[in-house]
Design a protein around this motif. Structure first.
Motif, PDB file in Angstrom:
ATOM      1  N   VAL A  76      -9.742  -0.737 -11.498  1.00 47.73           N
ATOM      2  CA  VAL A  76     -10.666  -1.651 -11.752  1.00 47.73           C
ATOM      3  C   VAL A  76      -9.859  -2.908 -11.141  1.00 47.73           C
ATOM      4  CG1 VAL A  76     -11.784  -3.286 -13.631  1.00 47.73           C
ATOM      5  CG2 VAL A  76     -11.423  -0.859 -13.916  1.00 47.73           C
ATOM      6  N   THR A  77      -8.606  -2.883 -11.583  1.00 42.67           N
ATOM      7  CA  THR A  77      -8.050  -4.230 -10.900  1.00 42.67           C
ATOM      8  C   THR A  77      -8.124  -4.276  -9.255  1.00 42.67           C
ATOM      9  OG1 THR A  77      -6.394  -4.358 -12.739  1.00 42.67           O
ATOM     10  CG2 THR A  77      -5.811  -5.692 -10.857  1.00 42.67           C
ATOM     11  N   LEU A  78      -7.923  -3.148  -8.793  1.00 44.40           N
ATOM     12  CA  LEU A  78      -7.871  -3.236  -7.312  1.00 44.40           C
ATOM     13  C   LEU A  78      -9.279  -3.452  -6.988  1.00 44.40           C
ATOM     14  CD1 LEU A  78      -5.503  -0.400  -6.268  1.00 44.40           C
ATOM     15  CD2 LEU A  78      -5.182  -2.693  -5.849  1.00 44.40           C
ATOM     16  N   ALA A  79     -10.305  -3.035  -7.454  1.00 40.75           N
ATOM     17  CA  ALA A  79     -11.810  -3.090  -7.107  1.00 40.75           C
ATOM     18  C   ALA A  79     -12.234  -4.508  -7.136  1.00 40.75           C
ATOM     19  CB  ALA A  79     -12.625  -2.293  -7.847  1.00 40.75           C
ATOM     20  N   VAL A  80     -11.711  -5.343  -8.260  1.00 39.69           N
ATOM     21  CA  VAL A  80     -12.164  -6.535  -8.464  1.00 39.69           C
ATOM     22  C   VAL A  80     -11.369  -7.362  -7.520  1.00 39.69           C
ATOM     23  CG1 VAL A  80     -11.700  -8.527  -9.854  1.00 39.69           C
ATOM     24  CG2 VAL A  80     -12.690  -6.446 -10.973  1.00 39.69           C
ATOM     25  N   ALA A  81     -10.223  -7.107  -7.141  1.00 38.52           N
ATOM     26  CA  ALA A  81      -9.459  -7.856  -6.067  1.00 38.52           C
ATOM     27  C   ALA A  81     -10.195  -7.754  -4.467  1.00 38.52           C
ATOM     28  CB  ALA A  81      -8.120  -7.373  -6.054  1.00 38.52           C
ATOM     29  N   ALA A  82     -10.428  -6.552  -4.291  1.00 41.41           N
ATOM     30  CA  ALA A  82     -11.270  -6.323  -3.102  1.00 41.41           C
ATOM     31  C   ALA A  82     -12.262  -6.826  -3.035  1.00 41.41           C
ATOM     32  CB  ALA A  82     -11.441  -4.644  -3.038  1.00 41.41           C
ATOM     33  N   ILE A  83     -13.332  -7.016  -4.001  1.00 36.31           N
ATOM     34  CA  ILE A  83     -14.540  -7.747  -3.954  1.00 36.31           C
ATOM     35  C   ILE A  83     -14.252  -9.129  -3.938  1.00 36.31           C
ATOM     36  CG2 ILE A  83     -16.426  -8.458  -5.522  1.00 36.31           C
ATOM     37  CD1 ILE A  83     -16.306  -5.558  -6.854  1.00 36.31           C
ATOM     38  N   LEU A  84     -13.278  -9.698  -4.546  1.00 39.40           N
ATOM     39  CA  LEU A  84     -13.056 -11.177  -4.343  1.00 39.40           C
ATOM     40  C   LEU A  84     -12.490 -11.584  -2.844  1.00 39.40           C
ATOM     41  CD1 LEU A  84     -11.100 -12.038  -7.747  1.00 39.40           C
ATOM     42  CD2 LEU A  84     -13.500 -12.755  -6.930  1.00 39.40           C
ATOM     43  N   MET A  85     -11.767 -10.549  -2.311  1.00 37.77           N
ATOM     44  CA  MET A  85     -11.336 -10.658  -0.988  1.00 37.77           C
ATOM     45  C   MET A  85     -12.467 -10.934   0.273  1.00 37.77           C
ATOM     46  SD  MET A  85      -8.141 -11.522  -0.712  1.00 37.77           S
ATOM     47  CE  MET A  85      -7.656 -11.256   0.990  1.00 37.77           C
ATOM     48  N   THR A  86     -13.526  -9.724  -0.221  1.00 34.32           N
ATOM     49  CA  THR A  86     -14.513  -9.672   0.635  1.00 34.32           C
ATOM     50  C   THR A  86     -15.405 -10.895   0.779  1.00 34.32           C
ATOM     51  OG1 THR A  86     -14.633  -7.465   0.211  1.00 34.32           O
ATOM     52  CG2 THR A  86     -16.837  -8.425   0.960  1.00 34.32           C
ATOM     53  N   ILE A  87     -15.548 -11.674  -0.494  1.00 28.22           N
ATOM     54  CA  ILE A  87     -16.196 -12.662  -0.751  1.00 28.22           C
ATOM     55  C   ILE A  87     -15.543 -14.023  -0.069  1.00 28.22           C
ATOM     56  CG2 ILE A  87     -17.038 -14.383  -2.399  1.00 28.22           C
ATOM     57  CD1 ILE A  87     -17.606 -11.903  -4.218  1.00 28.22           C
ATOM     58  N   ALA A  88     -14.339 -14.035  -0.385  1.00 21.60           N
ATOM     59  CA  ALA A  88     -13.389 -15.382   0.144  1.00 21.60           C
ATOM     60  C   ALA A  88     -12.935 -15.272   1.748  1.00 21.60           C
ATOM     61  CB  ALA A  88     -12.108 -15.358  -0.715  1.00 21.60           C
ATOM     62  N   ALA A  89     -12.830 -13.911   2.129  1.00 25.45           N
ATOM     63  CA  ALA A  89     -12.459 -13.970   3.525  1.00 25.45           C
ATOM     64  C   ALA A  89     -13.451 -14.583   4.845  1.00 25.45           C
ATOM     65  CB  ALA A  89     -12.274 -12.604   3.893  1.00 25.45           C
ATOM     66  N   PRO A  90     -14.649 -14.425   4.382  1.00 27.30           N
ATOM     67  CA  PRO A  90     -15.641 -15.284   5.631  1.00 27.30           C
ATOM     68  C   PRO A  90     -15.323 -16.697   5.371  1.00 27.30           C
ATOM     69  CG  PRO A  90     -16.685 -13.507   4.580  1.00 27.30           C
ATOM     70  CD  PRO A  90     -15.385 -13.488   4.017  1.00 27.30           C
ATOM     71  N   SER A  91     -15.175 -17.163   4.134  1.00 30.01           N
ATOM     72  CA  SER A  91     -15.273 -18.606   3.705  1.00 30.01           C
ATOM     73  C   SER A  91     -13.918 -19.045   4.402  1.00 30.01           C
ATOM     74  CB  SER A  91     -15.385 -18.772   2.259  1.00 30.01           C
ATOM     75  OG  SER A  91     -16.707 -18.739   1.803  1.00 30.01           O
ATOM     76  N   PHE A  92     -13.042 -18.403   4.303  1.00 31.03           N
ATOM     77  CA  PHE A  92     -11.596 -18.684   4.573  1.00 31.03           C
ATOM     78  C   PHE A  92     -11.662 -18.858   6.232  1.00 31.03           C
ATOM     79  CE2 PHE A  92      -7.407 -17.949   6.285  1.00 31.03           C
ATOM     80  CZ  PHE A  92      -6.641 -18.952   5.841  1.00 31.03           C
ATOM     81  N   LEU A  93     -12.155 -17.723   6.913  1.00 29.83           N
ATOM     82  CA  LEU A  93     -12.139 -17.714   8.289  1.00 29.83           C
ATOM     83  C   LEU A  93     -12.884 -19.147   9.015  1.00 29.83           C
ATOM     84  CD1 LEU A  93     -11.484 -16.170  11.071  1.00 29.83           C
ATOM     85  CD2 LEU A  93     -13.724 -15.113  10.600  1.00 29.83           C
TER      86      LEU A  93
END
Length: 196
Positions: free
Chosen positions: A20-37
């Protein structure tokens, strides 16, 4: 009788908790990565425009200090996206000669997701910016020349392009200015003509 020790308080994560922790982290990274780029590339765009302004200002200052012509040309002699070289034209041939001219600064090639367009002498063949000893932008025929550079991201939709563009303008008097066409209130920022 000695009390029995409970091991329940020292147990680690269960496999389900870890998943569950890894899934939440993956979702957050998916949302944050385009904004960071987008943030990173916007920062690179601003840096490229500021680098061009600094190079132009340095070339103009050196021309005035030395009383000689100073020029900026594309690194490959044709495209500004290849980077640029600023130099004092010591041999007065109005072209960059590595063995004779004094280099002021060099700029590496821009990233492939940037396009550069220009007006005035910066759009001629070969393109150049030239300042005389008084700090005025000049043409090779000794006329005065105003210029505009437009550095834009090519990896965005057309509707987002004005916000992802920086203009660098050099007036006839040699004044250098950088602006963002999407938010600058000065109509000169949005136009190719930049008279003082």
């Amino acid at each position: 009788m000695s009390p029995q020790r409970s091991y329940m308080s020292t147990r680690g994560f269960t496999l389900i908790e870890l998943m569950v922790t890894l899934a939440v982290a993956a979702i957050l990274m998916t949302i944050a990565a385009p904004s960071f780029l987008a943030f990173q590339r916007n920062s690179e765009l601003t840096s490229a425009a500021n680098g061009l302004v600094a190079t132009i200002a340095a070339a103009r200052g050196e021309a005035m200090k030395s009383g000689m012509y100073a020029m900026i040309v594309p690194a490959d002699g044709a495209a500004w996206s290849s980077g640029w070289v600023a130099f004092i034209d010591k041999d007065a041939n109005r072209a960059f000669t590595a063995s004779a001219d004094q280099v002021i600064s060099r700029q590496a090639a821009l990233a492939s997701y940037f396009t550069v367009s220009s007006t005035g002498t910066a759009n001629e063949s070969p393109p150049y910016i030239m300042f005389d000893g008084s700090g005025y932008p000049k043409t090779t025929s000794n006329g005065f020349g105003q210029l505009t550079f437009s550095i834009a991201r090519s990896d965005v939709l057309d509707s987002a392009r004005p916000d992802q563009t920086r203009n660098v303008m050099i007036s006839v008097a040699g004044r250098i200015r950088s602006c963002k066409p999407a938010s600058d209130s000065d109509p000169k920022c949005r136009a190719s003509d930049n008279d003082d």
